[in-house]
Design a protein around this motif. Structure first.
Motif, PDB file in Angstrom:
ATOM      1  N   HIS A   5      27.192  -3.946  68.802  1.00  0.00           N
ATOM      2  CA  HIS A   5      26.921  -5.160  68.032  1.00  0.00           C
ATOM      3  C   HIS A   5      26.944  -6.380  68.945  1.00  0.00           C
ATOM      4  N   SER A   6      26.138  -7.379  68.603  1.00  0.00           N
ATOM      5  CA  SER A   6      26.145  -8.610  69.391  1.00  0.00           C
ATOM      6  C   SER A   6      27.338  -9.490  69.038  1.00  0.00           C
ATOM      7  N   LEU A   7      27.895  -9.313  67.824  1.00  0.00           N
ATOM      8  CA  LEU A   7      29.078 -10.057  67.392  1.00  0.00           C
ATOM      9  C   LEU A   7      30.165  -9.085  66.971  1.00  0.00           C
ATOM     10  N   ASP A   8      31.407  -9.465  67.195  1.00  0.00           N
ATOM     11  CA  ASP A   8      32.530  -8.679  66.691  1.00  0.00           C
ATOM     12  C   ASP A   8      32.804  -8.991  65.227  1.00  0.00           C
ATOM     13  N   LEU A   9      32.599 -10.258  64.852  1.00  0.00           N
ATOM     14  CA  LEU A   9      33.035 -10.710  63.529  1.00  0.00           C
ATOM     15  C   LEU A   9      32.135 -11.825  63.025  1.00  0.00           C
ATOM     16  N   ILE A  10      31.784 -11.749  61.733  1.00  0.00           N
ATOM     17  CA  ILE A  10      31.172 -12.877  61.030  1.00  0.00           C
ATOM     18  C   ILE A  10      32.124 -13.284  59.912  1.00  0.00           C
ATOM     19  N   ALA A  11      32.582 -14.529  59.942  1.00  0.00           N
ATOM     20  CA  ALA A  11      33.421 -15.076  58.878  1.00  0.00           C
ATOM     21  C   ALA A  11      32.513 -15.766  57.866  1.00  0.00           C
ATOM     22  N   ILE A  12      32.825 -15.612  56.587  1.00  0.00           N
ATOM     23  CA  ILE A  12      31.967 -16.124  55.520  1.00  0.00           C
ATOM     24  C   ILE A  12      32.789 -17.041  54.629  1.00  0.00           C
ATOM     25  N   GLY A  13      32.271 -18.244  54.369  1.00  0.00           N
ATOM     26  CA  GLY A  13      32.935 -19.090  53.394  1.00  0.00           C
ATOM     27  C   GLY A  13      33.100 -20.541  53.779  1.00  0.00           C
ATOM     28  N   ARG A  14      34.280 -21.059  53.488  1.00  0.00           N
ATOM     29  CA  ARG A  14      34.520 -22.502  53.569  1.00  0.00           C
ATOM     30  C   ARG A  14      34.349 -23.049  54.973  1.00  0.00           C
ATOM     31  N   SER A  15      33.688 -24.213  55.041  1.00  0.00           N
ATOM     32  CA  SER A  15      33.575 -24.943  56.299  1.00  0.00           C
ATOM     33  C   SER A  15      33.537 -26.420  55.965  1.00  0.00           C
ATOM     34  N   CYS A  16      34.506 -27.148  56.470  1.00  0.00           N
ATOM     35  CA  CYS A  16      34.635 -28.556  56.105  1.00  0.00           C
ATOM     36  C   CYS A  16      35.134 -29.353  57.299  1.00  0.00           C
ATOM     37  N   ALA A  17      35.206 -30.638  57.113  1.00  0.00           N
ATOM     38  CA  ALA A  17      35.863 -31.505  58.086  1.00  0.00           C
ATOM     39  C   ALA A  17      37.274 -31.784  57.591  1.00  0.00           C
ATOM     40  N   ASP A  18      38.264 -31.433  58.401  1.00  0.00           N
ATOM     41  CA  ASP A  18      39.657 -31.752  58.103  1.00  0.00           C
ATOM     42  C   ASP A  18      39.968 -33.140  58.629  1.00  0.00           C
ATOM     43  N   LEU A  19      40.499 -33.992  57.781  1.00  0.00           N
ATOM     44  CA  LEU A  19      40.946 -35.325  58.188  1.00  0.00           C
ATOM     45  C   LEU A  19      42.469 -35.333  58.069  1.00  0.00           C
ATOM     46  N   TYR A  20      43.098 -35.227  59.234  1.00  0.00           N
ATOM     47  CA  TYR A  20      44.540 -34.992  59.322  1.00  0.00           C
ATOM     48  C   TYR A  20      45.283 -36.295  59.557  1.00  0.00           C
ATOM     49  N   GLY A  21      46.201 -36.631  58.677  1.00  0.00           N
ATOM     50  CA  GLY A  21      47.000 -37.829  58.867  1.00  0.00           C
ATOM     51  C   GLY A  21      47.755 -37.798  60.186  1.00  0.00           C
ATOM     52  N   GLN A  22      47.642 -38.866  60.949  1.00  0.00           N
ATOM     53  CA  GLN A  22      48.281 -38.906  62.266  1.00  0.00           C
ATOM     54  C   GLN A  22      49.713 -39.409  62.210  1.00  0.00           C
ATOM     55  N   GLN A  23      50.109 -39.980  61.090  1.00  0.00           N
ATOM     56  CA  GLN A  23      51.502 -40.358  60.921  1.00  0.00           C
ATOM     57  C   GLN A  23      52.212 -39.218  60.175  1.00  0.00           C
ATOM     58  N   THR A  24      53.416 -38.902  60.578  1.00  0.00           N
ATOM     59  CA  THR A  24      54.171 -37.823  59.940  1.00  0.00           C
ATOM     60  C   THR A  24      55.457 -38.386  59.354  1.00  0.00           C
ATOM     61  N   GLY A  25      55.965 -37.675  58.343  1.00  0.00           N
ATOM     62  CA  GLY A  25      57.236 -38.069  57.759  1.00  0.00           C
ATOM     63  C   GLY A  25      57.100 -38.994  56.571  1.00  0.00           C
ATOM     64  N   GLY A  26      55.896 -39.158  56.045  1.00  0.00           N
ATOM     65  CA  GLY A  26      55.705 -40.038  54.895  1.00  0.00           C
ATOM     66  C   GLY A  26      54.682 -39.468  53.935  1.00  0.00           C
ATOM     67  N   ARG A  27      54.413 -40.222  52.883  1.00  0.00           N
ATOM     68  CA  ARG A  27      53.434 -39.796  51.895  1.00  0.00           C
ATOM     69  C   ARG A  27      52.021 -39.916  52.459  1.00  0.00           C
ATOM     70  N   LEU A  28      51.112 -39.136  51.893  1.00  0.00           N
ATOM     71  CA  LEU A  28      49.710 -39.273  52.277  1.00  0.00           C
ATOM     72  C   LEU A  28      49.221 -40.689  51.983  1.00  0.00           C
ATOM     73  N   GLU A  29      49.773 -41.293  50.932  1.00  0.00           N
ATOM     74  CA  GLU A  29      49.400 -42.660  50.574  1.00  0.00           C
ATOM     75  C   GLU A  29      49.706 -43.653  51.691  1.00  0.00           C
ATOM     76  N   ASP A  30      50.690 -43.337  52.528  1.00  0.00           N
ATOM     77  CA  ASP A  30      51.139 -44.281  53.543  1.00  0.00           C
ATOM     78  C   ASP A  30      50.601 -43.981  54.939  1.00  0.00           C
TER      79      ASP A  30
END
Length: 644
Positions: A5-30
């Motif tokens: 096979h030319s590929l070992d694995l094909i993953a199927i499904g969700r693909s999105c952009a993750d927007l990760y909060g860079q501040q930790t220890g608080g609410r997402l609101e903050d």
């Protein structure tokens, strides 16, 4: 004979952009700022498995938008096949906002209303693409919509008919089944007979099923873990893997025993839990690296648990995935801190082995000078406001010579070269940008008083270039002041995910011999600095270059390499230094400025040549140095050939 096979694995499904909060220890609101990564469980697993050496592909939809293009470009950088990534002009790419509040709380909000990946349909499943892989991976969340459910199972049926294996990541997110409030994306379990029935339809097609205890509960239809496993076993002969967090995992290749611990139990690794998001995808990538290559289940479990432990200690999902080299280093053990992200050696290995692109050769036109251009304006009486236009011409000259070849690059500053930097974003060239205040010694930085704040405003593909006038025999006070600045810069560049090029000019601060530059570099290595690139003075001494190469090899074998600077040397002198340096593999090329641009800039600022004349002159001189460099590398030119 097994099919290749030319590929070992094909993953199927969700693909999105993750927007990760860079501040930790608080609410997402903050949280005030967010880092952008590729995301979605199957996408994360495809990236993680590729980093571990598997040949992976992805079947999904993304929007025909900026985030969709980002996902495609990043997958390509990671070595994941994008043949099955379909651009949907009618829908937007999905988004996920994520945060880290405390060791048990990880707020998560999905923006997935009529999103691209949930529009995947049977018509998107190309049988030839599916048959090109030895295995396919489906995920439970993607089975929540009827047409995606049909597409996923169709891919499984094609794979099974072709003799490939099917992996099922239960991946249960109640909110994406409409079972939790939209602000409850981090909820892991809500019992629901309909969900259980839907998920169980996939079981007869599966060869491997992986889930947390909560996911085993929803798949088996009961919160009794052993009973749930037995209910699953009644519907499939697949190998079952139950992830158990810090306790490792339990694997059941056949009948379900009386206790979880009676299964094959993979060892856990004691690390601080910083961020659980993405750890399960890393676990899957590690397990598949072994399982798809025929390793014993004990080995698969060890690799899976180790990958999960590494990722649980870091910020982000896909970018935190370890490489094969990194995983092996982790498994060798040693004295590692409980807060694993404080393991400097492991973090350096992660950084160095996940950088995108490889440069076997790099030829750069350096027009990042500021004080030199200001002096040219004084000499010619030109308005400095014209300098941005000339630097834009320099980019056009590079493009004429390079013709889209990514082995070429530009060094441009933000003071006079901003328009050219902006234009360079549309080209595939390497981009470097200076951070030092011109001529400063002790070293000072240009821009914000805080260097990290300054770098945070730069696009990630701008390589931070810092020129430091230093000599190993500098006075203690000068050396210590400059080293403090370099340590600040190194830390800032890593935190903002920018590569760092250190340019050392020792000849301004003292006499030099064959050991001077290598001694200066060793001093910086001893401090913990690991620049991605070095930019060093030209020299015709083969011994000096061998000393430099040995120093790099001993301290940072993953260093990108060295480029030569010009110091306004005549072209003939540079050609001679090229011949000495080109025989040392760590030297990848050059980043030369005034030798190329000085005459053209003076003539253009004085009005004696127009834009076309300036581009012609710049391109001809740049091309001549490119030819000289390549001739030096291949020994193809006479030693005393004159450069026009």
């Amino acid at each position: 004979m097994a099919k290749e096979h030319s590929l070992d694995l094909i993953a199927i499904g969700r693909s999105c952009a993750d927007l990760y909060g860079q501040q930790t220890g608080g609410r997402l609101e903050d949280m005030l700022s967010f880092a952008k990564y590729v995301g979605g469980s199957p996408t994360n697993t495809a990236v993680g498995a590729a980093r571990l050496g598997l040949r992976t592909g992805l079947l999904t939809r993304v929007g025909e938008d900026h985030f969709g293009r980002f996902i495609g470009e990043q997958l390509a950088r990671e070595g994941v096949s994008t043949q099955g990534v379909i651009a949907d002009p009618q829908r937007l790419t999905a988004l996920a906002f994520l945060g880290i509040r405390d060791p048990d709380t990880f707020p998560l909000v999905f923006y997935r209303e009529n999103c691209a990946d949930m529009a995947l349909c049977v018509e998107d499943v190309d049988p030839a693409f599916i048959r090109s892989a030895g295995a396919v991976l489906i995920s439970g969340t993607h089975l929540s919509q009827p047409q995606v459910f049909e597409a996923s199972l169709q891919a499984c049926r094609i794979a099974r008919e072709a003799g490939a294996r099917v992996i099922f990541d239960v991946d249960y997110r109640p909110v994406l089944w409409g079972l939790a409030g939209r602000d409850r994306g981090d909820d892991r379990f809500v019992a629901h007979e309909g969900v259980t029935a839907r998920l169980q339809e996939a079981l007869p097609l599966c060869d491997l099923i992986v889930g947390t205890e909560e996911e085993i509960h929803i798949l088996g239809g009961t919160t009794d873990t052993l009973a749930a496993l037995r209910a699953i076993r009644a519907r499939t002969d697949a190998c079952l893997v139950c992830k158990r967090g810090a306790a490792g995992c339990s694997v059941f290749a056949a009948a379900i025993p009386a206790r979880l611990d009676d299964g094959l139990t993979g060892r856990g690794f004691a690390v601080e839990v910083f961020n659980v998001l993405g750890a399960g995808d890393a676990f899957m990538a590690g397990f598949l690296r072994g399982w798809l290559r025929g390793e014993p289940l004990e080995v698969c479990s060890d690799w899976a648990n180790a990958c999960g432990a590494i990722v649980v200690s870091r910020h982000g999902c896909a970018p935190a995935m370890p490489t094969w080299v990194e995983l092996q280093a982790f498994l060798r053990g040693g004295d590692r801190p409980f807060r694993l992200r404080e393991d400097a050696a492991l973090e350096q290995l992660h950084w160095a082995t996940t950088r995108s692109g490889r440069y076997d050769e790099l030829m750069v036109l350096a027009v990042d000078h500021r004080s030199q251009f200001e002096e040219l304006c004084r000499q010619t009486g030109a308005d400095p406001a014209r300098l941005p236009a000339f630097k834009a011409l320099a980019l056009r000259a590079v493009d004429r010579v390079a013709g889209g070849d990514p082995r070429f690059g530009v060094l441009l500053d933000g003071r006079y070269g901003m328009r050219a930097l902006e234009a360079a974003a549309d080209h595939p060239y390497w981009i470097g940008r200076p951070i030092e205040l011109p001529g400063s010694c002790p070293l000072a930085f240009e821009g914000s008083a805080d260097v990290a704040t300054e770098l945070a405003s730069w696009p990630y593909n701008h390589v931070v270039k810092c020129l430091v006038l230093c000599h190993p025999d500098d006075a203690d006070e000068l050396r210590e002041r400059q080293e403090r600045q370099l340590l600040r810069l190194h830390d800032a560049a890593r935190k903002t995910r920018h590569e760092l090029l250190l340019e050392i000019i020792a000849s301004r601060n003292g006499q030099i011999d064959d050991h001077t530059v290598s001694r200066a570099m060793q001093r910086l290595y001893d401090l913990g600095l690991r620049p991605d690139w070095w930019k060093l003075e030209p020299s015709d001494s083969a011994a000096a270059w061998r000393n430099i190469e040995r120093t790099i090899a001993a301290n940072d074998p993953h260093c990108r390499g060295v480029v030569l600077l010009g110091l306004s040397a005549p072209e003939e002198e540079l050609a001679a230094s090229f011949r000495a340096a080109a025989q040392v593999p760590i030297v990848k090329g050059f980043a030369v400025g005034r030798t190329i641009f000085a005459d053209a800039a003076e003539q253009w600022l004085a009005g004696r040549i127009d834009d076309a004349g300036a581009i012609d002159d710049l391109a001809a001189r740049f091309a001549a140095l490119v030819e000289a460099w390549r001739a030096a590398r291949t020994h193809g030119a006479p030693a005393d050939r004159e450069i026009a």
